[in-house]
Design an enzyme around this catalytic site. Structure first.
Site, PDB file in Angstrom:
ATOM      1  N   TYR A 281      -2.876 -12.847  -4.668  1.00 34.80           N
ATOM      2  CA  TYR A 281      -1.883 -12.676  -5.726  1.00 34.80           C
ATOM      3  C   TYR A 281      -0.525 -13.091  -5.191  1.00 34.80           C
ATOM      4  O   TYR A 281      -0.307 -13.179  -3.976  1.00 34.80           O
ATOM      5  CB  TYR A 281      -1.837 -11.221  -6.219  1.00 34.80           C
ATOM      6  CG  TYR A 281      -1.368 -10.240  -5.166  1.00 34.80           C
ATOM      7  CD1 TYR A 281      -0.020  -9.902  -5.051  1.00 34.80           C
ATOM      8  CD2 TYR A 281      -2.263  -9.682  -4.256  1.00 34.80           C
ATOM      9  CE1 TYR A 281       0.417  -9.034  -4.072  1.00 34.80           C
ATOM     10  CE2 TYR A 281      -1.833  -8.811  -3.270  1.00 34.80           C
ATOM     11  CZ  TYR A 281      -0.496  -8.489  -3.183  1.00 34.80           C
ATOM     12  OH  TYR A 281      -0.063  -7.638  -2.202  1.00 34.80           O
TER      13      TYR A 281
ATOM     14  N   LYS B  52     -10.350  -5.660  10.035  1.00 29.64           N
ATOM     15  CA  LYS B  52     -11.439  -5.060   9.252  1.00 29.64           C
ATOM     16  C   LYS B  52     -12.789  -5.141   9.963  1.00 29.64           C
ATOM     17  O   LYS B  52     -13.595  -4.206   9.881  1.00 29.64           O
ATOM     18  CB  LYS B  52     -11.535  -5.719   7.879  1.00 29.64           C
ATOM     19  CG  LYS B  52     -10.373  -5.401   6.949  1.00 29.64           C
ATOM     20  CD  LYS B  52     -10.593  -6.053   5.587  1.00 29.64           C
ATOM     21  CE  LYS B  52      -9.414  -5.811   4.672  1.00 29.64           C
ATOM     22  NZ  LYS B  52      -9.640  -6.402   3.331  1.00 29.64           N
TER      23      LYS B  52
ATOM     24  N   SER C 293       0.796  -1.227   0.000  1.00 33.35           N
ATOM     25  CA  SER C 293       0.000   0.000   0.000  1.00 33.35           C
ATOM     26  C   SER C 293       0.832   1.282   0.000  1.00 33.35           C
ATOM     27  O   SER C 293       0.499   2.221  -0.737  1.00 33.35           O
ATOM     28  CB  SER C 293      -0.975  -0.002   1.183  1.00 33.35           C
ATOM     29  OG  SER C 293      -1.943  -1.016   1.018  1.00 33.35           O
TER      30      SER C 293
ATOM     31  N   ALA D 111     -13.642 -12.198   3.224  1.00 34.79           N
ATOM     32  CA  ALA D 111     -13.232 -11.636   1.931  1.00 34.79           C
ATOM     33  C   ALA D 111     -14.379 -11.688   0.933  1.00 34.79           C
ATOM     34  O   ALA D 111     -14.598 -10.744   0.170  1.00 34.79           O
ATOM     35  CB  ALA D 111     -12.018 -12.388   1.394  1.00 34.79           C
TER      36      ALA D 111
ATOM     37  N   ASP E  89     -13.087  -2.925  -1.171  1.00 35.60           N
ATOM     38  CA  ASP E  89     -12.623  -4.201  -1.724  1.00 35.60           C
ATOM     39  C   ASP E  89     -13.468  -4.656  -2.909  1.00 35.60           C
ATOM     40  O   ASP E  89     -12.940  -5.055  -3.952  1.00 35.60           O
ATOM     41  CB  ASP E  89     -12.626  -5.289  -0.645  1.00 35.60           C
ATOM     42  CG  ASP E  89     -11.471  -5.142   0.335  1.00 35.60           C
ATOM     43  OD1 ASP E  89     -10.412  -4.621  -0.059  1.00 35.60           O
ATOM     44  OD2 ASP E  89     -11.629  -5.556   1.499  1.00 35.60           O
TER      45      ASP E  89
END
Length: 270
Positions: free
Chosen positions: A216, A66, A17, A131, A102
Site C-alpha cells: 500500500y 519473520k 502498527s 509474502a 497475514d
C-alpha cells in the site's frame, strides 16, 4: 497495570502498527502500550528473549525477521506452520508461541471489507516469495476453483504448488505463459512499490474482476493503477490487510476483536 507490546523489524520507522494498536486499545478499553523496536540484523533472538524476560506480553514481527521468528518459537499455530513465517508472538506458560495473521488479514479485507467472493473463482497470485507463502494457508481454505501462481522464476512458484498441493487446485506458470481470464488477481510482490510491474497480458481480467495489491502507499500503487486501466471492477491496496492482520493479533493477545473499519478510515489518506 499496562501490558507491553511491540513490533520488531529493521527498518521499522515507518510502521503504522503502534498507531493501529493505540486505536484498537481505545476502542476496546484495553490497557496496553505498544512501541516500535528497531532490532539489529544479527540481534533478533536476544531482543525477543529480553523483551519477554522483562515482562513484555506480545510481539509483532516484520521484515526481515519473520522466518527467524518461525525457527525461534517453541510452538506454532497450524497456519504459521504452513506459512513458514511468524508475525505474532506471545508467551504461554513460559513457552514462546508463534502465529501468522497475514493470510487472515488478506482474506478478511477481501471478503468482509470489500465483499469479494473467492469460492469457486479463478485466482491469480503474482509472486512466489515469503509474502505469498504467508497468505496461502488462509486463502486456500476459501475454496477457490483454481489458484495459479505466476513468478519470474517458475521453480519458486512450483515449490509453493508442491507445498500446498493438498489444499486445492494449484498450478505454477511463468509470465510468458500466463493465460486469463481471472476473477481475482492478487499482487504479492514488492516490485509494485518501485513501479516495476511484471509483464501482464492485456486480457488478464475477467468481467467484474477484483484486483488486490498486498502493498500500500499514500498514492495508488502501480498495480492498482494497472488494474483500473484494464477494467477491474474493484482494485484496492493492502492497507486494509495491514489493519486486519493487526486486529487478528490483537484478538490473539487480548481475546477481543476490534472494529477494523474506523481504523482503516483513519489511516487512509484524504
Amino acid at each position: 497495570m499496562t501490558d507491553r507490546y511491540a513490533v520488531m523489524g529493521n527498518p521499522i520507522e515507518h510502521s503504522k502498527s503502534p498507531e493501529i494498536h493505540r486505536m484498537f486499545a481505545e476502542q476496546t478499553g484495553q490497557a496496553i502500550a505498544y512501541e516500535r523496536m528497531r532490532v539489529p540484523l544479527e540481534g533478533f533472538e536476544p531482543a525477543v528473549r529480553a523483551f519477554f524476560a522483562s515482562g513484555g506480553k506480545g510481539l509483532n514481527i516484520t521484515v526481515p525477521f519473520k522466518e527467524q521468528a518461525w525457527v525461534l518459537v517453541d510452538r506454532r499455530a497450524p497456519r504459521a506452520e504452513r506459512a513458514g513465517a511468524v508475525n505474532t508472538l506471545l508467551a504461554e506458560a513460559g513457552r514462546l508461541v508463534g502465529d501468522n495473521t497475514d493470510g487472515t488479514g488478506l482474506v478478511r479485507d477481501l471478503t468482509v471489507n470489500h465483499g469479494a467472493a473467492l469460492q469457486g473463482r479463478r485466482v491469480l497470485v503474482i509472486g512466489a516469495g515469503g509474502a505469498v507463502r504467508g497468505v496461502l494457508p488462509a486463502l486456500l481454505p476459501e475454496a477457490p476453483g483454481e489458484v495459479v501462481i505466476a513468478n519470474r522464476t517458475v521453480a519458486r512458484a512450483e515449490a509453493l504448488v508442491e507445498l500446498f498441493a493438498d489444499q486445492g487446485r494449484l498450478s505454477a506458470v511463468g509470465f510468458d505463459r500466463l493465460q486469463g481470464p481471472f476473477d481475482v488477481v492478487i499482487n504479492g510482490t514488492s516490485a509494485g512499490l518501485a513501479g516495476e510491474l511484471p509483464p501482464l497480458p492485456d486480457d488478464l481480467l475477467a468481467p467484474g474482476a477484483t484486483c488486490y495489491d498486498m502493498v500500500y502507499g499514500d498514492q495508488p500503487t502501480p498495480f492498482v493503477r494497472w488494474a483500473r486501466a484494464h477494467g477491474a471492477a474493484m482494485a484496492v491496496d493492502g492497507l486494509g490487510m495491514l489493519v486486519e492482520q493487526a486486529a487478528e493479533s490483537f484478538l490473539i493477545w487480548r481475546g477481543v476483536r476490534p472494529e477494523s473499519a474506523p481504523v482503516i478510515a483513519a489511516l487512509r489518506p484524504e
